[in-house]
Design a protein around this motif. Sequence first.
Motif, mmCIF file in Angstrom:
data_model
loop_
_atom_site.group_PDB
_atom_site.id
_atom_site.type_symbol
_atom_site.label_atom_id
_atom_site.label_comp_id
_atom_site.label_asym_id
_atom_site.label_seq_id
_atom_site.Cartn_x
_atom_site.Cartn_y
_atom_site.Cartn_z
ATOM 1 N N UNK A 376 17.224 -70.149 65.721
ATOM 2 C CA UNK A 376 17.784 -71.140 65.985
ATOM 3 C C UNK A 376 19.295 -71.206 65.594
ATOM 4 N N UNK A 377 20.220 -71.385 66.445
ATOM 5 C CA UNK A 377 21.676 -71.243 66.098
ATOM 6 C C UNK A 377 22.289 -72.628 66.745
ATOM 7 N N UNK A 378 23.291 -73.168 66.190
ATOM 8 C CA UNK A 378 23.930 -74.451 66.542
ATOM 9 C C UNK A 378 25.241 -74.341 66.414
ATOM 10 N N UNK A 379 26.237 -74.777 67.096
ATOM 11 C CA UNK A 379 27.586 -75.145 66.832
ATOM 12 C C UNK A 379 28.117 -76.093 67.844
ATOM 13 N N UNK A 380 29.279 -76.910 67.332
ATOM 14 C CA UNK A 380 29.618 -77.871 68.153
ATOM 15 C C UNK A 380 31.341 -78.051 68.041
ATOM 16 N N UNK A 381 31.696 -78.721 69.066
ATOM 17 C CA UNK A 381 33.246 -78.894 69.127
ATOM 18 C C UNK A 381 33.492 -80.232 69.465
ATOM 19 N N UNK A 382 34.539 -80.942 68.814
ATOM 20 C CA UNK A 382 35.060 -82.076 69.695
ATOM 21 C C UNK A 382 36.204 -81.952 70.419
ATOM 22 N N UNK A 383 35.931 -82.251 71.775
ATOM 23 C CA UNK A 383 37.073 -82.130 72.759
ATOM 24 C C UNK A 383 37.444 -83.115 73.575
ATOM 25 N N UNK A 384 38.615 -83.667 73.501
ATOM 26 C CA UNK A 384 39.105 -84.560 74.474
ATOM 27 C C UNK A 384 38.178 -85.946 74.347
ATOM 28 N N UNK A 385 37.972 -86.315 73.115
ATOM 29 C CA UNK A 385 36.937 -87.557 73.096
ATOM 30 C C UNK A 385 35.578 -87.498 73.442
ATOM 31 N N UNK A 386 35.041 -86.309 73.269
ATOM 32 C CA UNK A 386 33.741 -86.186 73.408
ATOM 33 C C UNK A 386 33.337 -84.683 72.589
ATOM 34 N N UNK A 387 31.852 -85.032 72.431
ATOM 35 C CA UNK A 387 31.198 -83.846 71.586
ATOM 36 C C UNK A 387 30.788 -82.918 72.550
ATOM 37 N N UNK A 388 30.671 -81.678 72.224
ATOM 38 C CA UNK A 388 30.027 -80.555 72.683
ATOM 39 C C UNK A 388 29.299 -79.806 71.991
ATOM 40 N N UNK A 389 28.028 -79.714 71.903
ATOM 41 C CA UNK A 389 27.114 -79.018 71.050
ATOM 42 C C UNK A 389 26.340 -78.094 71.938
ATOM 43 N N UNK A 390 26.177 -76.730 71.220
ATOM 44 C CA UNK A 390 25.328 -76.039 71.882
ATOM 45 C C UNK A 390 24.280 -75.347 70.804
ATOM 46 N N UNK A 391 22.916 -75.442 71.374
ATOM 47 C CA UNK A 391 21.688 -74.727 70.744
ATOM 48 C C UNK A 391 21.316 -73.531 71.274
ATOM 49 N N UNK A 392 21.035 -72.641 70.558
ATOM 50 C CA UNK A 392 20.260 -71.334 70.985
ATOM 51 C C UNK A 392 18.846 -71.263 70.493
ATOM 52 N N UNK A 393 17.954 -70.866 70.753
ATOM 53 C CA UNK A 393 16.481 -70.872 70.472
ATOM 54 C C UNK A 393 15.896 -69.664 71.022
ATOM 55 N N UNK A 394 15.161 -68.785 70.175
ATOM 56 C CA UNK A 394 14.519 -67.855 70.766
ATOM 57 C C UNK A 394 12.961 -67.965 70.599
ATOM 58 N N UNK A 395 12.205 -67.283 71.344
ATOM 59 C CA UNK A 395 10.778 -67.528 71.241
ATOM 60 C C UNK A 395 9.903 -68.650 71.743
ATOM 61 N N UNK A 396 10.848 -69.756 72.526
ATOM 62 C CA UNK A 396 10.080 -70.718 72.942
ATOM 63 C C UNK A 396 9.145 -70.320 74.383
ATOM 64 N N UNK A 397 8.064 -70.720 74.458
ATOM 65 C CA UNK A 397 7.274 -70.540 75.580
ATOM 66 C C UNK A 397 7.724 -71.416 76.798
#
Length: 433
Positions: A376-397
């Motif tokens: 699992x990886x995750x990162x986030x940014x606060x851009x123009x009064x909103x949060x943007x977060x991305x998760x990446x997950x390996x191995x899910x069925x």
Amino acid sequence: MRRWHTTVALSGVLALALWGQETKVSEGRILYQRHCAACHGANGRGDGPMSKFIYPSPTNLTKGVFKFRSTPTGTLPTDDDLKRVISEGIQSTPMFGMKGILTESEIDALVAYIKTLSPSFQEGDKGEPIKVNPMPPSPELVSEGRKLYFELGCDSCHGKSGQGDGPAAKSLQDEKGRPIRILSFADARNFKAGFSPTDIYRTIMTGLDGSPMPSFAEMLSEREGWALAYFVHSLIQNKVAPKRFGDQIPVSRLNKLPLKPDDALWKSVPVVNLALQPTWDRVRSPEFLQVQSATDGQNLVLRLQWSDEKRDVSTKGQSDAVFVQLPLDADKPIPSLFYGDPKSPVKILRWDAGKGLTVYSAKGFGTLSQIPDTNVQGSGQWLKNRWVVVFSVKGLNLSSPLPVSFSVWNGSLGDIGERRLMTGWHFLVTQNP
């Protein structure tokens, strides 16, 4: 001889019926402990571990007092009433519906078990549904309903324009003396028993037992009831309530995955807006979580966005955050929405503005445990009064629809711990290539 055979046959049918009912109740008990006990308590007393955190407080099912019924005030709901509440949930509360989450048979089993929690269902007054014969709407009925609204004193609680700001609103309490907040009629999401004219008519004529909302069945004629219902319905400004559970979130198939919050590849991925519900008594803000999802066949990426005017970063308390909840084993039954259960544990991916990514497992409320997970990886940014977060997950069925739920914390609005915004269960569905 024939009488003896008939008696034996009838006894056999009765035994089979009783066995079938016991089996249904037994199945319902298992489902109740998984999906209901976290709030309503192991024995239905409204004292589950989540009950101290959520608003409004869960119903004590042992009392036999139910707000949402088609039956007269002071009587018990029908099986269909209970089934409707379980299936559809209750708007503007953390009780999400189970339609599409459980089968029809499983919901019937839940109804059968819930009826064993209160002796009222064996001893109490079994109500017959009130007659509902809709009258066609007309300007005359709405005008008549407006007059009745003030004559009956509806404005003393609900306010002159239905904003929930009447002079008596702040002093209202439920049967246990707990404060009640009156919600605005302008928003369809605030009608807990449904916002169609028929739903509103039913509420007016049956009342909401256990609350200050009385039945007006003895005071209003059928025409007057419909007039008042149509007037209240005319106050709704947005006559669409977003789906709170059971939505399909398309997972796009891409050769190259977008891994950063501002990656241009996200422009090709569909956006789903999921309605958020506060667990506690606060305004609904933000109202929606935007979700995008894609896979390359081996990895799943999720981009989550929500509006937030203030960037709250803390390593100790009220920080902006988001989590994704997934079944630990997709082959198990759909878990409890509140941190899974012993038979169906969950994995939680949490991104916190102050602490970054943390991965947990849980098998019930109070069992949250941090786990190492290099998939699992995750990162986030606060851009123009909103949060943007991305998760990446390996191995899910992802070969079949995968249950997923989300929670959001807005630190500046007091969210911390179980004080949060949440969704019901939705489903990640991989698109055909």
